[in-house]
Design a protein around this motif. Structure first.
Motif, PDB file in Angstrom:
ATOM      1  N   TYR A 174       0.808  -1.222   0.000  1.00 39.63           N
ATOM      2  CA  TYR A 174       0.000   0.000   0.000  1.00 39.63           C
ATOM      3  C   TYR A 174       0.842   1.273   0.000  1.00 39.63           C
ATOM      4  CZ  TYR A 174      -3.501  -3.455   0.990  1.00 39.63           C
ATOM      5  OH  TYR A 174      -4.294  -4.561   0.931  1.00 39.63           O
ATOM      6  N   GLY A 175       1.797   1.341  -0.912  1.00 42.47           N
ATOM      7  CA  GLY A 175       2.568   2.569  -1.118  1.00 42.47           C
ATOM      8  C   GLY A 175       3.777   2.750  -0.234  1.00 42.47           C
ATOM      9  N   ASP A 176       4.097   1.791   0.604  1.00 40.06           N
ATOM     10  CA  ASP A 176       5.277   1.910   1.469  1.00 40.06           C
ATOM     11  C   ASP A 176       6.508   1.451   0.695  1.00 40.06           C
ATOM     12  OD1 ASP A 176       7.148   2.036   3.494  1.00 40.06           O
ATOM     13  OD2 ASP A 176       6.408   0.259   4.533  1.00 40.06           O
ATOM     14  N   PRO A 177       7.411   2.358   0.309  1.00 40.77           N
ATOM     15  CA  PRO A 177       8.562   1.991  -0.514  1.00 40.77           C
ATOM     16  C   PRO A 177       9.511   0.995   0.146  1.00 40.77           C
ATOM     17  CG  PRO A 177       8.306   4.371  -0.465  1.00 40.77           C
ATOM     18  CD  PRO A 177       7.340   3.800   0.516  1.00 40.77           C
ATOM     19  N   VAL A 178       9.676   1.080   1.451  1.00 36.49           N
ATOM     20  CA  VAL A 178      10.574   0.142   2.138  1.00 36.49           C
ATOM     21  C   VAL A 178       9.994  -1.276   2.067  1.00 36.49           C
ATOM     22  CG1 VAL A 178      11.648  -0.454   4.346  1.00 36.49           C
ATOM     23  CG2 VAL A 178      11.491   1.943   3.637  1.00 36.49           C
ATOM     24  N   CYS A 179       8.695  -1.394   2.306  1.00 35.31           N
ATOM     25  CA  CYS A 179       8.018  -2.691   2.210  1.00 35.31           C
ATOM     26  C   CYS A 179       8.107  -3.227   0.782  1.00 35.31           C
ATOM     27  CB  CYS A 179       6.568  -2.539   2.648  1.00 35.31           C
ATOM     28  SG  CYS A 179       5.560  -4.013   2.434  1.00 35.31           S
ATOM     29  N   GLN A 180       7.867  -2.353  -0.202  1.00 39.14           N
ATOM     30  CA  GLN A 180       7.925  -2.763  -1.604  1.00 39.14           C
ATOM     31  C   GLN A 180       9.320  -3.243  -1.975  1.00 39.14           C
ATOM     32  OE1 GLN A 180       6.632   0.818  -3.481  1.00 39.14           O
ATOM     33  NE2 GLN A 180       4.465   0.312  -3.313  1.00 39.14           N
ATOM     34  N   ALA A 181      10.337  -2.551  -1.485  1.00 39.14           N
ATOM     35  CA  ALA A 181      11.715  -2.928  -1.792  1.00 39.14           C
ATOM     36  C   ALA A 181      12.024  -4.321  -1.248  1.00 39.14           C
ATOM     37  CB  ALA A 181      12.683  -1.904  -1.207  1.00 39.14           C
ATOM     38  N   ASP A 184      15.425   3.058  -3.227  1.00 44.01           N
ATOM     39  CA  ASP A 184      15.337   4.125  -4.226  1.00 44.01           C
ATOM     40  C   ASP A 184      14.524   3.687  -5.443  1.00 44.01           C
ATOM     41  OD1 ASP A 184      16.775   5.966  -2.759  1.00 44.01           O
ATOM     42  OD2 ASP A 184      18.695   5.438  -3.692  1.00 44.01           O
ATOM     43  N   GLU A 185      14.741   2.460  -5.906  1.00 45.66           N
ATOM     44  CA  GLU A 185      13.960   1.938  -7.035  1.00 45.66           C
ATOM     45  C   GLU A 185      12.480   1.842  -6.674  1.00 45.66           C
ATOM     46  OE1 GLU A 185      17.021  -1.008  -9.406  1.00 45.66           O
ATOM     47  OE2 GLU A 185      16.081  -1.744  -7.578  1.00 45.66           O
ATOM     48  N   ALA A 186      12.198   1.408  -5.453  1.00 48.78           N
ATOM     49  CA  ALA A 186      10.803   1.296  -5.011  1.00 48.78           C
ATOM     50  C   ALA A 186      10.153   2.671  -4.912  1.00 48.78           C
ATOM     51  CB  ALA A 186      10.735   0.562  -3.668  1.00 48.78           C
ATOM     52  N   LYS A 187      10.904   3.670  -4.461  1.00 45.95           N
ATOM     53  CA  LYS A 187      10.374   5.031  -4.376  1.00 45.95           C
ATOM     54  C   LYS A 187      10.063   5.573  -5.771  1.00 45.95           C
ATOM     55  CE  LYS A 187      12.378   6.469   0.012  1.00 45.95           C
ATOM     56  NZ  LYS A 187      13.339   7.354   0.683  1.00 45.95           N
ATOM     57  N   LYS A 188      10.957   5.302  -6.727  1.00 45.27           N
ATOM     58  CA  LYS A 188      10.719   5.741  -8.106  1.00 45.27           C
ATOM     59  C   LYS A 188       9.473   5.077  -8.675  1.00 45.27           C
ATOM     60  CE  LYS A 188      15.529   6.717  -9.216  1.00 45.27           C
ATOM     61  NZ  LYS A 188      16.719   6.289  -9.956  1.00 45.27           N
ATOM     62  N   ARG A 189       9.320   3.799  -8.404  1.00 45.80           N
ATOM     63  CA  ARG A 189       8.150   3.058  -8.889  1.00 45.80           C
ATOM     64  C   ARG A 189       6.868   3.621  -8.269  1.00 45.80           C
ATOM     65  NH1 ARG A 189       6.165   0.011 -12.967  1.00 45.80           N
ATOM     66  NH2 ARG A 189       4.748  -1.552 -12.208  1.00 45.80           N
ATOM     67  N   GLN A 190       6.886   3.926  -6.983  1.00 44.95           N
ATOM     68  CA  GLN A 190       5.710   4.485  -6.325  1.00 44.95           C
ATOM     69  C   GLN A 190       5.401   5.873  -6.874  1.00 44.95           C
ATOM     70  OE1 GLN A 190       3.613   2.800  -4.338  1.00 44.95           O
ATOM     71  NE2 GLN A 190       2.288   4.580  -4.519  1.00 44.95           N
ATOM     72  N   SER A 191       6.439   6.646  -7.150  1.00 46.70           N
ATOM     73  CA  SER A 191       6.249   7.962  -7.757  1.00 46.70           C
ATOM     74  C   SER A 191       5.602   7.827  -9.131  1.00 46.70           C
ATOM     75  CB  SER A 191       7.593   8.676  -7.868  1.00 46.70           C
ATOM     76  OG  SER A 191       7.465   9.886  -8.544  1.00 46.70           O
ATOM     77  N   GLN A 192       6.032   6.816  -9.877  1.00 41.40           N
ATOM     78  CA  GLN A 192       5.457   6.542 -11.201  1.00 41.40           C
ATOM     79  C   GLN A 192       3.972   6.176 -11.064  1.00 41.40           C
ATOM     80  OE1 GLN A 192       7.216   3.099 -12.973  1.00 41.40           O
ATOM     81  NE2 GLN A 192       6.231   3.392 -14.953  1.00 41.40           N
ATOM     82  N   ILE A 193       3.650   5.346 -10.106  1.00 40.82           N
ATOM     83  CA  ILE A 193       2.258   4.957  -9.885  1.00 40.82           C
ATOM     84  C   ILE A 193       1.427   6.190  -9.528  1.00 40.82           C
ATOM     85  CG2 ILE A 193       0.711   3.696  -8.319  1.00 40.82           C
ATOM     86  CD1 ILE A 193       2.876   1.487  -8.223  1.00 40.82           C
TER      87      ILE A 193
END
Length: 87
Positions: free
Chosen positions: A28-35, A43-52
């Motif tokens: 649900y949008g948490d970049p650390v969890c996604q990573a 950083d990649e997860a944050k970029k992906r969330q920004s893209q979403i």
């Protein structure tokens, strides 16, 4: 011997179901969890969330709804998919 085979089968099935549960884990949008979930850097997860977030804004849907999979089929979902595919 038959009991041993049944025990092995049950153990194998439980391991498979655990692996499936981990891959379906929602962040649900948490970049650390996604990573951690996707095996990426934060950083990649944050970029992906920004893209979403950007694509959701352009398509007129909620980023949370997109991540939960609750965007109904139609033009908004089509625009979201097109935007996500172009990046």
């Amino acid at each position: 011997m038959k009991k041993l085979m049944v025990a092995v089968a049950v153990t194998a099935l439980s391991l498979v179901s655990t692996a499936n549960a981990q891959t379906a884990y929602k962040c649900y949008g948490d970049p650390v969890c996604q990573a951690k979930r996707d095996g990426r850097s934060v950083d990649e997860a944050k970029k992906r969330q920004s893209q979403i977030n950007r694509c959701a804004s352009q398509a007129g849907v909620s980023a949370n709804a997109w991540s939960r999979g609750t965007v109904p089929a139609g033009p908004k979902a089509d625009r979201m998919r097109q935007c996500m595919g172009s990046m």
